[in-house]
Design an enzyme around this catalytic site. Sequence first.
Site, mmCIF file in Angstrom:
data_model
loop_
_atom_site.group_PDB
_atom_site.id
_atom_site.type_symbol
_atom_site.label_atom_id
_atom_site.label_comp_id
_atom_site.label_asym_id
_atom_site.label_seq_id
_atom_site.Cartn_x
_atom_site.Cartn_y
_atom_site.Cartn_z
ATOM 1 N N CYS A 84 0.812 -1.218 0.000
ATOM 2 C CA CYS A 84 0.000 0.000 0.000
ATOM 3 C C CYS A 84 0.850 1.275 0.000
ATOM 4 C CB CYS A 84 -1.000 -0.005 1.142
ATOM 5 S SG CYS A 84 -0.309 -0.230 2.786
ATOM 6 N N ASP B 146 -7.385 5.613 -1.819
ATOM 7 C CA ASP B 146 -7.062 4.419 -1.035
ATOM 8 C C ASP B 146 -6.560 3.310 -1.958
ATOM 9 O OD1 ASP B 146 -7.029 2.206 0.654
ATOM 10 O OD2 ASP B 146 -8.852 2.805 1.710
ATOM 11 N N HIS C 107 -6.121 0.166 -1.214
ATOM 12 C CA HIS C 107 -6.471 -1.164 -0.720
ATOM 13 C C HIS C 107 -7.597 -1.815 -1.520
ATOM 14 C CE1 HIS C 107 -4.422 0.840 2.661
ATOM 15 N NE2 HIS C 107 -3.970 -0.380 2.930
#
Length: 411
Positions: free
Chosen positions: A111, A296, A298
């Site tokens: 990430c 993000d 993820h």
Amino acid sequence: MEQKLSGDKWGALVAHLVEQAPQIPRLSPCCRADSGPVFAATLTYDTLRFGEFEDFPETSEPVWILGKEYNALTEKDEILSDVTSRLWFTYRKNFPPIGGTGPTSDTGWGCMLRCGQMILGEALMCRHLGRDWRWARGQKQREEYISILNAFIDKKDSYYSIHQIAQMGVGEGKPIGQWYGPNTVAQVLKKLAVFDTWSRLVVHVAMDNTVVIEEISECSGVATLCLSVFFPETALWKPLVLLIPLRLGLSDINEAYIETLKQCFMLPQSLGVIGGKPNSAHYFIGYVGEELIYLDPHTTQPAVEPCEDGQVPDETYHCQHPPCRMHICELDPSIAAGFFCRTEDEFDDWCMRIRRLSCNRGGLPMFELVDSQPSHMVSVDALNLTPDFSDSDRLERFFDSEDEEFEILSL
């Protein structure tokens, strides 16, 4: 319960789980420098299928996105268009093995690497397309845009691929498959930018919470430790990517820095901030009220292959839902702020704005801006270094205080 695995075995295990069970939420490993990956209650998720995203708030407070101000009541479409136009790099699966035999997915550990790609991708967009460029589904792709995407494709010969970042990170003491902190990814991007002769960027990482103008001028002008000796000297100034690793508190962000952090997103040179919450990295691109706006990483998506005609299927590289938000007090104190200055005039303007912020009584300065190297900082001469690859590596390791605190905070 802890399960200790080597980096290669861990990457292979994660890749296997991703490929065998792509439809379910997954537990993400929290990688510790001292004990290897351990399972913790941190979910990765597929936002394209499972996420429910709150619409942008109806508020009279200004919305700031990378130096641009919007009105949420009257310019919501413009806000979403701006966010969608940023490059969105996420977990990928089924790419060629890193290092030939390593992981084929970065789910669970990549990430912060993906956030590093996003902040550098924003710099390349500003460099080649301009801050006002906008993406639209199905539009004819400009040659410069295709070249930018190709620099991040998940294969070993792309300038800023997950393969290059992960393998260069080994030199920073990070085995493949281990989680990075903001400082480590900044150092890796600095090294990789040397080989990008198309963009001709200089990436400078300002250490010890101090930006030294003299060092910046040398990096972007003449040959120095920033390795600009590898570029033909066709201009006095090379476009600058300035990354500033910072720690804004111990376990939580010091509220004295909050207003200053917000003001960084208001600067026209802003590239945003990489950081996040413990064990979960995000790319912050702005704020509204007391909430940070972020992309993000993820989400696990299949790796992308360029088409035979050279075009790149690009819809998965742009976030097409309302951006995520989190309260600014939830931010982990270890971050890296980024700025892009195409010209020397833009850098001078940035310096003027930072000095003005330093005089603002509304917040505590996050870093110091000085003309020359302070006496308390170790000089290059004191280390008896010369500007080649090996000595530059030694210099970076000398200054690299590492950010393990960001990586090992418990949930």
